[in-house]
Design an enzyme around this catalytic site. Structure first.
Site, PDB file in Angstrom:
ATOM      1  N   PRO A  98       2.337 -34.117  76.808  1.00 34.64           N
ATOM      2  CA  PRO A  98       3.069 -35.385  76.753  1.00 34.64           C
ATOM      3  C   PRO A  98       2.236 -36.581  76.303  1.00 34.64           C
ATOM      4  CG  PRO A  98       2.615 -34.791  79.035  1.00 34.64           C
ATOM      5  CD  PRO A  98       2.056 -33.695  78.201  1.00 34.64           C
ATOM      6  N   CYS A  99       0.926 -36.413  76.067  1.00 40.43           N
ATOM      7  CA  CYS A  99       0.090 -37.581  75.746  1.00 40.43           C
ATOM      8  C   CYS A  99      -0.635 -37.476  74.404  1.00 40.43           C
ATOM      9  CB  CYS A  99      -0.952 -37.783  76.831  1.00 40.43           C
ATOM     10  SG  CYS A  99      -0.305 -38.689  78.203  1.00 40.43           S
ATOM     11  N   PHE A 100      -1.438 -36.418  74.229  1.00 36.15           N
ATOM     12  CA  PHE A 100      -2.309 -36.358  73.046  1.00 36.15           C
ATOM     13  C   PHE A 100      -1.553 -36.560  71.724  1.00 36.15           C
ATOM     14  CE2 PHE A 100      -6.066 -33.728  74.926  1.00 36.15           C
ATOM     15  CZ  PHE A 100      -6.586 -34.888  75.461  1.00 36.15           C
TER      16      PHE A 100
END
Ligand SMILES: NC(=O)c1ccc[n+]([C@@H]2O[C@H](COP(=O)([O-])OP(=O)(O)OC[C@H]3O[C@@H](n4cnc5c(N)ncnc54)[C@H](O)[C@@H]3O)[C@@H](O)[C@H]2O)c1
Length: 449
Positions: A267-269
């Site tokens: 969900p971030c990188f």
């Protein structure tokens, strides 16, 4: 301190539990009634190792409600950790944060005492100082930096180790509206962190850019290692581990996230990297590095499909060990295992899969098209070729009796090559095993012709 934590999702519930475990009185707030009921019943609302045990230790210091207005009125500080989904252009939406800020502002209007608002959700540079500040000031009729403080303080956590990452971070980041707000937050972190980490305090835009650029840098390292891994696969004698283990010894580089395995996901990188590219477009800066990083990442599934094409017998079945985007989580966002499964299913290949935590989520995403195995061994027993997409310890225990004559594609090189090589076609990604597979496939097709 009495604290409201808005959003009890993957980050918010561990954060609320960490604060309460350290002695603060915490009211968690969520729109999701089930999450609220879970927390009040001392149950972890999301999958995260250690969360259940931590919640049980919080006694009555951790409660939850759906009433944001009331929670803010009772507290001295409010942490916002609601979603900021990516928009089509790569920037983040403030829709959820603005809704939360309207209610927080309305509660501040009725409060006489100073309150600190801490935004933890990932936002674009410029958002906190302009949109979030304005939403709070408009709704409260008060002045930021005087009547209430505002900080932007994202956390650098990794799902699967969120609690440890909160309690023992490499550093904490504080973007501040003013000295007083930043000092209160720095002192508060002093009561939470067990390792006395350095605190980086700065203005909002620099803190917002720091958060995005850190993740974008890590993704650049991953894509760099994946590029080197592909080069190793084409060189006779090539082995990515020899190369990255050596260059990682250089203190300018370091070993972390320099493996040469699958693409990055979660969900971030991916979205933080895309957001830096988008930021560059809006500022008219040529952000070629994050753009190239993302392009390299998108080459990883085709690279794996190419290898499978060469090693899988006609009409063969593929097994995938690893559906979550990483170990110790059930999250499958952009997971390499799921993306690979979807690509194979699209071509009509039968896919048998196993993951200790993420099978339900993966099955929902693939609309029931996966055949699910009961264990890693069960998966291996049903397939001709097995791809290990995440470095989970359980996968190291594969039974050798099931392995005879099969192809094992080990993306993270977690298995013992010397033990497997005599028994099966062991292919370590990032090594010249891949060259050998290619040569075997070419010899086979030359013979057939
Ligand atoms: N998940 C990660 O690995 C990670 C890492 C770093 C940063 N972040 C950032 O943290 C933020 C939250 O991420 P997450 O993964 O915890 O999200 P999540 O979707 O798991 O949880 C968000 C929660 O907020 C609740 N919510 C939404 N609007 C609300 C409102 N007005 N009032 C009360 N509750 C509300 C939702 O119901 C949900 O339970 C995002 O900005 C994300 O980019 C996430």
């Amino acid at each position: 301190m009495d604290i409201a934590v808005i959003g009890l999702g993957k980050l918010g519930s561990p954060m609320a539990a960490c604060f309460a475990a350290k002695g603060h009185k915490v009211i968690g707030v969520d729109l999701n009634e089930q999450f609220v009921a879970d927390v009040n019943a001392k149950k972890a609302p999301v999958f995260e190792p250690g969360l259940q045990e931590l919640i049980e230790k919080c006694d009555d210091r951790l409660t939850a409600t759906t009433d944001l207005h009331d929670a803010v009125k009772q507290c001295e500080a409010t942490f916002i950790i609601v979603p900021t989904p990516s928009k089509a252009d790569g920037a983040f939406s403030l829709d959820y944060t603005k809704i939360a800020c309207q209610t927080i502002g309305a509660a501040l209007k009725e409060n006489d005492r100073y309150h600190l608002v801490v935004l933890t959700s990932t936002v674009m540079p410029g958002d906190t100082g302009v949109h979030i500040r304005k939403a709070l000031e408009d709704a409260s009729g008060k002045t930021c930096g005087k009547d209430f403080g505002l900080c932007y303080s994202p956390e650098f956590i990794s799902l699967g180790s969120v609690i440890n990452d909160y309690l023992r971070p490499d550093f904490t980041l504080v973007g501040q509206s003013d000295e007083k707000a930043g000092k209160i937050l720095e002192d508060f972190y002093g009561t939470i962190c067990e390792n006395d980490p350095p605190v980086a305090r700065m203005n909002f835009v620099n803190a917002e850019l720091t958060k995005l650029s850190l993740n974008a840098y890590v993704t650049m390292k991953i894509s760099y290692a994946n590029t080197l891994a592909e080069i190793c696969e084409k060189l006779d004698g090539g082995n990515i581990d020899d190369v990255t283990n050596a260059i990682g010894l250089d203190s300018r580089i370091g070993r972390k996230y320099l493996k040469g395995a699958t693409g990055y996901a979660g969900p971030c990188f991916p979205r933080d990297c895309e957001a830096v590219a988008q930021l560059g477009r809006t500022l008219n800066v040529e952000t070629r590095l994050p753009i190239a990083t993302d392009q390299v990442n998108k080459l990883q599934i085709p690279r794996m499909l190419n290898l499978i094409d060469q090693a899988l017998p006609q009409g063969g079945t593929v097994g995938i060990l690893g559906l979550a985007y990483k170990p110790d989580t059930d999250v499958i966002e952009r997971s390499q295992g799921v993306e690979l499964a979807e690509a194979l299913l699209d071509r009509g290949t039968t896919v048998v899969a196993y993951d200790p935590a993420a099978m339900e989520n993966a099955q929902e995403k693939t609309k029931g098209a996966l055949q699910l195995a009961a264990s890693a061994d069960d998966c291996l027993s049903q397939v001709d070729l097995l791809v290990i997409t995440t470095p989970i310890n359980e996968y190291k225990e594969l039974s050798l009796k099931n392995i005879q004559g099969k192809t094992i594609v080990d993306c993270w090189r977690i298995l013992d090559r010397s033990q497997l090589e005599p028994l099966c076609n062991y292919v370590g990604v990032g090594t010249d095993d891949v060259l050998r597979v290619q040569q075997d496939a070419e010899n086979l097709s030359a013979k057939a012709a």
